[in-house]
Scaffold this motif. Structure first.
Motif, PDB file in Angstrom:
ATOM      1  N   VAL A  15      -0.351  15.710  -2.587  1.00  0.00           N
ATOM      2  CA  VAL A  15       0.745  14.820  -2.941  1.00  0.00           C
ATOM      3  C   VAL A  15       0.709  13.635  -2.005  1.00  0.00           C
ATOM      4  O   VAL A  15       0.587  13.793  -0.796  1.00  0.00           O
ATOM      5  N   ILE A  16       0.813  12.458  -2.566  1.00  0.00           N
ATOM      6  CA  ILE A  16       0.873  11.254  -1.771  1.00  0.00           C
ATOM      7  C   ILE A  16       2.324  10.850  -1.652  1.00  0.00           C
ATOM      8  O   ILE A  16       2.985  10.583  -2.638  1.00  0.00           O
ATOM      9  N   ASN A  17       2.827  10.854  -0.417  1.00  0.00           N
ATOM     10  CA  ASN A  17       4.238  10.555  -0.210  1.00  0.00           C
ATOM     11  C   ASN A  17       4.542   9.122  -0.590  1.00  0.00           C
ATOM     12  O   ASN A  17       3.682   8.250  -0.559  1.00  0.00           O
ATOM     13  N   THR A  18       5.817   8.878  -0.885  1.00  0.00           N
ATOM     14  CA  THR A  18       6.234   7.540  -1.260  1.00  0.00           C
ATOM     15  C   THR A  18       6.295   6.654  -0.033  1.00  0.00           C
ATOM     16  O   THR A  18       7.072   6.863   0.866  1.00  0.00           O
ATOM     17  N   LYS A  64      -0.963   9.302 -10.212  1.00  0.00           N
ATOM     18  CA  LYS A  64      -0.018  10.042  -9.389  1.00  0.00           C
ATOM     19  C   LYS A  64      -0.424  11.483  -9.103  1.00  0.00           C
ATOM     20  O   LYS A  64       0.318  12.193  -8.438  1.00  0.00           O
ATOM     21  N   LYS A  92       2.187  12.102  -6.331  1.00  0.00           N
ATOM     22  CA  LYS A  92       2.680  11.051  -5.449  1.00  0.00           C
ATOM     23  C   LYS A  92       3.576  10.125  -6.262  1.00  0.00           C
ATOM     24  O   LYS A  92       3.489  10.078  -7.494  1.00  0.00           O
ATOM     25  N   GLU A  93       4.416   9.387  -5.580  1.00  0.00           N
ATOM     26  CA  GLU A  93       5.371   8.534  -6.264  1.00  0.00           C
ATOM     27  C   GLU A  93       4.765   7.199  -6.682  1.00  0.00           C
ATOM     28  O   GLU A  93       5.021   6.713  -7.773  1.00  0.00           O
ATOM     29  N   ASP A  97       0.078   4.593  -2.543  1.00  0.00           N
ATOM     30  CA  ASP A  97       0.447   5.323  -1.339  1.00  0.00           C
ATOM     31  C   ASP A  97      -0.803   5.883  -0.676  1.00  0.00           C
ATOM     32  O   ASP A  97      -1.752   6.284  -1.346  1.00  0.00           O
ATOM     33  N   PHE A 100      -0.619  11.517   2.467  1.00  0.00           N
ATOM     34  CA  PHE A 100      -0.650  12.685   1.588  1.00  0.00           C
ATOM     35  C   PHE A 100       0.093  13.866   2.211  1.00  0.00           C
ATOM     36  O   PHE A 100       0.092  14.037   3.428  1.00  0.00           O
TER      37      PHE A 100
END
Length: 531
Positions: A15-18, A64, A92-93, A97, A100
């Motif tokens: 996941v890629i953070n915002t 995303k 990710k948002e 970004d 992660f």
């Protein structure tokens, strides 16, 4: 890749953070390769990469969800006690970004996507409902590595299915990429070809299969042809969101910086003698994406503004191991909008202390502020997130700005805000568009009077429909009767000069006592004379 590496590998995602580093609006983006001087490349660091192998990234069409292959701890254990290659995914948002979260295994219920055998490069369909991937040494396999498909079933992946003999062979078949409409699948194979009649492992070509709607199966595989394939290695195909642009790695095309370089080609719209699509001459991707090291496994979201790829390059910070995953993009900068509000009294035009509320009618977000007699302006910065997110993002939004005061009441104004877009020019990053609004409180006094009929009209003295004041003129005459006396001065018998003497009757014709100033006493001298 799964069969090329000696160790067992696992596919990971992250996941890629915002982080507010990029716009989520696809319409403002374009081809990352149009301006190579501004390309920025990042090693995705120790969260994504580790000391082993990390390769084969594939990004979903919306940019995303990232998938990749790794043999890190957490993968299934092979019969030899090593970590195998499994698939992982995360969200990710925002598309650009770069931070992660920890990767998450996509198959936690042993559905058959991840096994104790090797899982290689994957491709996710544009609808995010179908995963095509490489599975090696499986009991239902036809060769070293085969292509498989798994569909989303609820919140998990269903049981994988081998794509069958029209796609797979007894040789090495791997590295699939699926077209946006899921009607064609490209992949890499070392099966016999015109340039590789014996199936030599060093000569790998790109092949493809088309979907047969009538038979509901894949048609027999075809070699992509001499426009693309050479007598060396053409691997890691990736078909872009337009369905016509193909990326791949090769050490057989020129120019070449060394090892496997990335190339790009497009369908010309023509066919060759065998009915295959013709492709334009492949163009080498520019430095700094290509290096003297091997670059493989390229993937792009539908927006085309960011690249993920694998490389053994060590020239960037964050290098972790053998193959690492990298991200290439052109930084884009927001241009903000500044809404500035002041509040004044309608009569005096002077500043009025008031509470200010900014309400974004798109997102419902409310921001409170105030103005005073000393701080007469309140403002809010409209950022990229304030326009909403895809697919409901708007280019123009409205803010309702309310000023309220206990003494003056409240008043609203509506402000239209249009997104000024993003820029790749750092010099324009600080550009701000100002929108100024004045809110007027209070009310200018107005005179309103409903007149009645005057009494004269009511009583019928005046035949008129006039309303309001009726002016009546009245004349009065004061009469000063003459006195039959003549007052002489003391000790004198002469008529005093104060008297007006007429010498003939004609002089009395127009005489009026009103012409003599004063009242009776003035006319006849004074009261003592009377007495």
């Amino acid at each position: 890749m799964a069969a090329v590496a000696e160790n067992e590998l696992v596919l990971y995602g992250a996941v890629i953070n915002t982080t507010v580093t990029a716009d989520d609006d696809e319409d403002t983006r374009g081809d990352i390769l149009e301006d190579p001087k501004r390309i920025r490349i990042l090693n995705l660091g120790k969260i994504i990469n580790h000391s082993g192998l990390d390769y084969g990234p594939t990004i979903s069409a919306d940019g995303k969800t990232l998938y990749f292959v790794s043999n890190r701890a957490g993968s299934r254990i092979t019969r030899d006690g090593d970590f195998s290659h499994d698939f992982w995914s995360a969200r990710k948002e925002n598309n650009l970004d770069t931070v992660f979260s920890l990767p998450v295994n996509i198959d936690t219920v042993d559905a058959g996507v991840n096994t104790i055998f090797n899982e290689g490069v994957a491709t996710i369909a544009a609808d995010r409902q179908t995963l095509f991937f490489t599975g090696c040494n499986r009991p239902d396999g036809l060769g070293d590595c085969d292509l498989y498909v798994a569909d989303v079933e609820g919140d998990r992946w269903g049981k994988p299915r081998n794509l069958g003999r029209n796609v797979n062979s007894e040789f090495w078949d791997s590295q699939p990429t699926i077209s946006p409409d899921k009607q064609r699948i490209y992949f890499t194979s070392n099966r016999p070809s015109p340039t590789n009649p014996d199936g030599d492992g060093r000569d790998m070509d790109i092949w493809y299969c088309d979907w047969d709607d009538d038979l509901a199966e894949w048609k027999p595989a075809k070699n992509l042809g001499p426009d693309i394939n050479t007598d060396k290695m053409e691997v890691s195909p990736f078909i872009a969101a337009d369905g016509n642009t193909l990326f791949f790695s090769s050490d057989g095309h020129k120019p070449n910086l060394g090892g496997l370089d990335f190339y790009r080609t497009r369908r010309t719209g023509q066919k060759d003698r065998e009915g295959r699509d013709r492709w334009a001459k492949p163009e080498q991707l520019p430095a700094p994406i290509n290096t003297p090291e091997d670059e493989q496994f390229i993937t792009l979201p539908a927006s085309g503004d960011v690249l993920y790829f694998s490389s053994r390059r060590t020239d960037l910070p964050g290098y972790q191991g053998d193959l690492d995953i990298f991200m290439a993009f052109i930084p884009r900068y927001f241009r903000a909008v500044n809404i500035i509000v002041n509040v004044i009294d309608e009569c005096t035009q002077s500043a009025v202390p008031a509470k200010i509320t900014f309400k974004n009618m798109k997102t419902g977000k409310v921001t409170n502020s105030e103005v005073t007699t000393s701080s007469t302006e309140s403002n809010i910065i409209v950022t990229n997130d304030d326009y909403g997110t895809k697919p409901n993002r708007s280019e123009t939004i409205q803010y309702t700005v309310t000023a309220s005061s206990a003494a003056y009441g409240s008043q609203d104004v509506v402000v239209d805000v249009t997104d000024p877009g993003v820029t790749t020019n750092p010099g324009e990053a600080g550009t701000t568009t100002e929108i100024r609004k004045t809110i007027v409180l209070g009310r200018r006094p107005t005179l309103a009077w409903e007149a009645e009929f005057p009494d004269a009209v009511k009583k019928g003295k005046v035949k008129d429909s006039w309303k309001g004041l009726l002016t009546e003129e009245r004349a009065s005459i004061k009469i000063y009767p003459p006195l039959p006396y003549v007052f002489f001065d003391l000790k004198s018998s002469e008529i005093p000069s104060r008297y007006i003497l007429f010498k003939s009757p004609s002089q009395t014709a127009n005489f009026d006592d009103e012409r003599i100033p004063g009242g009776t006493l003035d006319k006849y001298y004074h009261v003592l004379n009377v007495l």
